[in-house]
Design an enzyme around this catalytic site. Sequence first.
Site, PDB file in Angstrom:
ATOM      1  N   ASP A 247      70.355  36.361-123.907  1.00 44.74           N
ATOM      2  CA  ASP A 247      69.437  36.393-122.769  1.00 44.74           C
ATOM      3  C   ASP A 247      68.828  37.782-122.568  1.00 44.74           C
ATOM      4  O   ASP A 247      69.451  38.799-122.897  1.00 44.74           O
ATOM      5  CB  ASP A 247      70.201  35.965-121.492  1.00 44.74           C
ATOM      6  CG  ASP A 247      69.247  35.514-120.399  1.00 44.74           C
ATOM      7  OD1 ASP A 247      68.041  35.369-120.664  1.00 44.74           O
ATOM      8  OD2 ASP A 247      69.713  35.298-119.257  1.00 44.74           O
ATOM      9  N   GLY A 248      67.611  37.781-122.022  1.00 39.94           N
ATOM     10  CA  GLY A 248      66.981  39.047-121.634  1.00 39.94           C
ATOM     11  C   GLY A 248      65.892  39.524-122.578  1.00 39.94           C
ATOM     12  O   GLY A 248      65.349  40.622-122.399  1.00 39.94           O
TER      13      GLY A 248
ATOM     14  N   TRP B 158      63.281  42.555-121.708  1.00 36.36           N
ATOM     15  CA  TRP B 158      63.301  43.709-122.629  1.00 36.36           C
ATOM     16  C   TRP B 158      61.864  44.056-123.017  1.00 36.36           C
ATOM     17  O   TRP B 158      61.468  45.224-123.001  1.00 36.36           O
ATOM     18  CB  TRP B 158      64.129  43.347-123.869  1.00 36.36           C
ATOM     19  CG  TRP B 158      64.258  44.434-124.892  1.00 36.36           C
ATOM     20  CD1 TRP B 158      65.255  45.372-124.980  1.00 36.36           C
ATOM     21  CD2 TRP B 158      63.371  44.692-125.999  1.00 36.36           C
ATOM     22  NE1 TRP B 158      65.039  46.202-126.052  1.00 36.36           N
ATOM     23  CE2 TRP B 158      63.886  45.803-126.694  1.00 36.36           C
ATOM     24  CE3 TRP B 158      62.191  44.108-126.457  1.00 36.36           C
ATOM     25  CZ2 TRP B 158      63.276  46.326-127.837  1.00 36.36           C
ATOM     26  CZ3 TRP B 158      61.572  44.641-127.592  1.00 36.36           C
ATOM     27  CH2 TRP B 158      62.113  45.727-128.262  1.00 36.36           C
TER      28      TRP B 158
ATOM     29  N   SER C 219      67.467  26.305-125.695  1.00 36.48           N
ATOM     30  CA  SER C 219      68.076  25.188-124.966  1.00 36.48           C
ATOM     31  C   SER C 219      67.091  24.022-124.888  1.00 36.48           C
ATOM     32  O   SER C 219      65.875  24.213-125.065  1.00 36.48           O
ATOM     33  CB  SER C 219      68.463  25.630-123.559  1.00 36.48           C
ATOM     34  OG  SER C 219      67.306  25.792-122.773  1.00 36.48           O
TER      35      SER C 219
ATOM     36  N   ASN D 144      64.363  24.866-122.661  1.00 35.65           N
ATOM     37  CA  ASN D 144      63.374  25.879-123.057  1.00 35.65           C
ATOM     38  C   ASN D 144      62.034  25.266-123.481  1.00 35.65           C
ATOM     39  O   ASN D 144      61.017  25.967-123.542  1.00 35.65           O
ATOM     40  CB  ASN D 144      63.911  26.771-124.193  1.00 35.65           C
ATOM     41  CG  ASN D 144      64.971  27.755-123.749  1.00 35.65           C
ATOM     42  OD1 ASN D 144      65.830  28.163-124.519  1.00 35.65           O
ATOM     43  ND2 ASN D 144      64.928  28.160-122.475  1.00 35.65           N
TER      44      ASN D 144
ATOM     45  N   ARG E  27      58.884  25.908-121.353  1.00 37.99           N
ATOM     46  CA  ARG E  27      58.119  27.168-121.342  1.00 37.99           C
ATOM     47  C   ARG E  27      56.700  26.958-121.870  1.00 37.99           C
ATOM     48  O   ARG E  27      56.402  25.922-122.449  1.00 37.99           O
ATOM     49  CB  ARG E  27      58.848  28.200-122.208  1.00 37.99           C
ATOM     50  CG  ARG E  27      60.169  28.570-121.605  1.00 37.99           C
ATOM     51  CD  ARG E  27      60.826  29.702-122.341  1.00 37.99           C
ATOM     52  NE  ARG E  27      62.070  30.038-121.663  1.00 37.99           N
ATOM     53  CZ  ARG E  27      62.712  31.181-121.784  1.00 37.99           C
ATOM     54  NH1 ARG E  27      62.241  32.107-122.569  1.00 37.99           N
ATOM     55  NH2 ARG E  27      63.829  31.399-121.124  1.00 37.99           N
TER      56      ARG E  27
ATOM     57  N   ARG F 282      77.352  36.610-122.069  1.00 33.36           N
ATOM     58  CA  ARG F 282      75.935  36.372-121.754  1.00 33.36           C
ATOM     59  C   ARG F 282      75.315  37.717-121.435  1.00 33.36           C
ATOM     60  O   ARG F 282      75.744  38.401-120.494  1.00 33.36           O
ATOM     61  CB  ARG F 282      75.767  35.426-120.563  1.00 33.36           C
ATOM     62  CG  ARG F 282      74.288  35.201-120.255  1.00 33.36           C
ATOM     63  CD  ARG F 282      74.037  34.251-119.121  1.00 33.36           C
ATOM     64  NE  ARG F 282      72.607  33.956-119.017  1.00 33.36           N
ATOM     65  CZ  ARG F 282      72.108  32.782-118.668  1.00 33.36           C
ATOM     66  NH1 ARG F 282      72.913  31.786-118.385  1.00 33.36           N
ATOM     67  NH2 ARG F 282      70.806  32.594-118.591  1.00 33.36           N
TER      68      ARG F 282
ATOM     69  N   ARG G 275      75.852  32.983-115.411  1.00 35.63           N
ATOM     70  CA  ARG G 275      75.737  31.519-115.464  1.00 35.63           C
ATOM     71  C   ARG G 275      76.050  31.057-116.868  1.00 35.63           C
ATOM     72  O   ARG G 275      75.823  31.791-117.832  1.00 35.63           O
ATOM     73  CB  ARG G 275      74.276  31.087-115.206  1.00 35.63           C
ATOM     74  CG  ARG G 275      73.808  31.058-113.806  1.00 35.63           C
ATOM     75  CD  ARG G 275      72.452  30.336-113.745  1.00 35.63           C
ATOM     76  NE  ARG G 275      71.424  31.059-114.486  1.00 35.63           N
ATOM     77  CZ  ARG G 275      70.733  32.086-114.004  1.00 35.63           C
ATOM     78  NH1 ARG G 275      70.945  32.511-112.777  1.00 35.63           N
ATOM     79  NH2 ARG G 275      69.813  32.689-114.740  1.00 35.63           N
TER      80      ARG G 275
ATOM     81  N   SER H 132      74.629  28.027-117.871  1.00 41.00           N
ATOM     82  CA  SER H 132      73.367  27.360-118.212  1.00 41.00           C
ATOM     83  C   SER H 132      73.513  26.247-119.250  1.00 41.00           C
ATOM     84  O   SER H 132      72.758  26.203-120.228  1.00 41.00           O
ATOM     85  CB  SER H 132      72.336  28.392-118.692  1.00 41.00           C
ATOM     86  OG  SER H 132      72.055  29.302-117.672  1.00 41.00           O
TER      87      SER H 132
HETATM   88  C1  FPP Z   1      66.406  34.022-123.671  1.00 43.13           C
HETATM   89  O1  FPP Z   1      65.745  35.188-123.218  1.00 43.13           O
HETATM   90  C2  FPP Z   1      66.196  33.905-125.115  1.00 43.13           C
HETATM   91  C3  FPP Z   1      65.622  32.832-125.744  1.00 43.13           C
HETATM   92  C4  FPP Z   1      65.134  31.638-125.031  1.00 43.13           C
HETATM   93  C5  FPP Z   1      65.447  32.832-127.210  1.00 43.13           C
HETATM   94  C6  FPP Z   1      66.567  33.475-127.996  1.00 43.13           C
HETATM   95  C7  FPP Z   1      66.167  33.582-129.402  1.00 43.13           C
HETATM   96  C8  FPP Z   1      66.392  34.634-130.206  1.00 43.13           C
HETATM   97  C9  FPP Z   1      67.135  35.853-129.835  1.00 43.13           C
HETATM   98  C10 FPP Z   1      65.870  34.617-131.595  1.00 43.13           C
HETATM   99  C11 FPP Z   1      66.698  33.671-132.436  1.00 43.13           C
HETATM  100  C12 FPP Z   1      67.159  34.158-133.684  1.00 43.13           C
HETATM  101  C13 FPP Z   1      66.599  34.009-134.924  1.00 43.13           C
HETATM  102  C14 FPP Z   1      67.386  34.428-136.118  1.00 43.13           C
HETATM  103  C15 FPP Z   1      65.242  33.484-135.170  1.00 43.13           C
HETATM  104  P1  FPP Z   1      64.596  35.009-122.141  1.00 43.13           P
HETATM  105  O2  FPP Z   1      63.309  34.783-122.848  1.00 43.13           O
HETATM  106  O3  FPP Z   1      64.975  33.926-121.186  1.00 43.13           O
HETATM  107  O4  FPP Z   1      64.605  36.403-121.451  1.00 43.13           O
HETATM  108  P2  FPP Z   1      64.284  36.678-119.909  1.00 43.13           P
HETATM  109  O5  FPP Z   1      65.382  36.002-119.122  1.00 43.13           O
HETATM  110  O6  FPP Z   1      64.338  38.162-119.825  1.00 43.13           O
HETATM  111  O7  FPP Z   1      62.928  36.113-119.629  1.00 43.13           O
END
Ligand code: FPP
Length: 239
Positions: free
Chosen positions: A16-17, A21, A61, A64, A67, A181, A187, A189
């Site tokens: 997450d994050g 970032w 998820s 997701n 989005r 997390r 959470r 989630s």
């Molecule tokens: C949640 O952060 C992250 C995701 C929904 C995607 C996670 C996917 C990756 C790290 C890439 C997967 C790996 C490979 C090898 C392709 P967020 O977008 O919800 O962050 P936020 O809460 O700051 O908005």
Amino acid sequence: MKEQYKIPNHVAIILDGNGRWAKERGLIRSMGHKAGSENLKKISKYIFSKGVKILSVFAFSTENFKRDKDEVDYLMNLFVKDFPKLVKKDDDLKIVFSGRRDNLRKDVLKTIDDITEKTKNRTGHILNICINFGGRADIIDATKKIYSDIQNGVINIDEIDEESFGKYLYNSMPDIDLLIRTSGEVRISNFMLYQCSYAEMYFPKVYFPDFNKDEFDKALDVYNHRDRRFGGINESKNN
Ligand code: FPP
């Protein structure tokens, strides 16, 4: 006598994050996912080098899909481009994917099927990548498989217990020992609900792209200071 440093068998990370970032750097959200993917390559290697046998990661998820289409498309393209980079020749890493196949694009399905096939006989570590995953969906899908196996006489209803039920979950993943997390959200989630029952949980503030070796070492230290009782009493600490 000094207690031995404990290494969890199964670590799970909710990645997450990424979006925050990117925002903090004035970048678009997708750049955070790209950085997250690059970090996953590095940190998974480090985690396995510490002796962890299984690493499960929550990459996408079921929810997701709500989005923006652009972000979902970016993530799917990233999966097709970057998942194959996790497969190294002469490596003992088995890669499995957990989640529902419906709604996933054909090229994503082909990518995950190819990787599953290529690494299926490897016996070292396991990277379990959860995409289009929901913990409740996993339990529901397992229940349907059990019902079908009972109807077909493969298993008797009296044989269903916590252990045999767990084997019906996606890839029969065992209990999680340490759940992390990133980003400070506290959470689960809808992550691996069945396997989280006795997991030690850790919620560092750092965003996933910055979750590096030092951060994982900190998580291990926290884990080593937890008193895992599984509902019982730790005699040595309560006398
Ligand atoms: C949640 O952060 C992250 C995701 C929904 C995607 C996670 C996917 C990756 C790290 C890439 C997967 C790996 C490979 C090898 C392709 P967020 O977008 O919800 O962050 P936020 O809460 O700051 O908005």
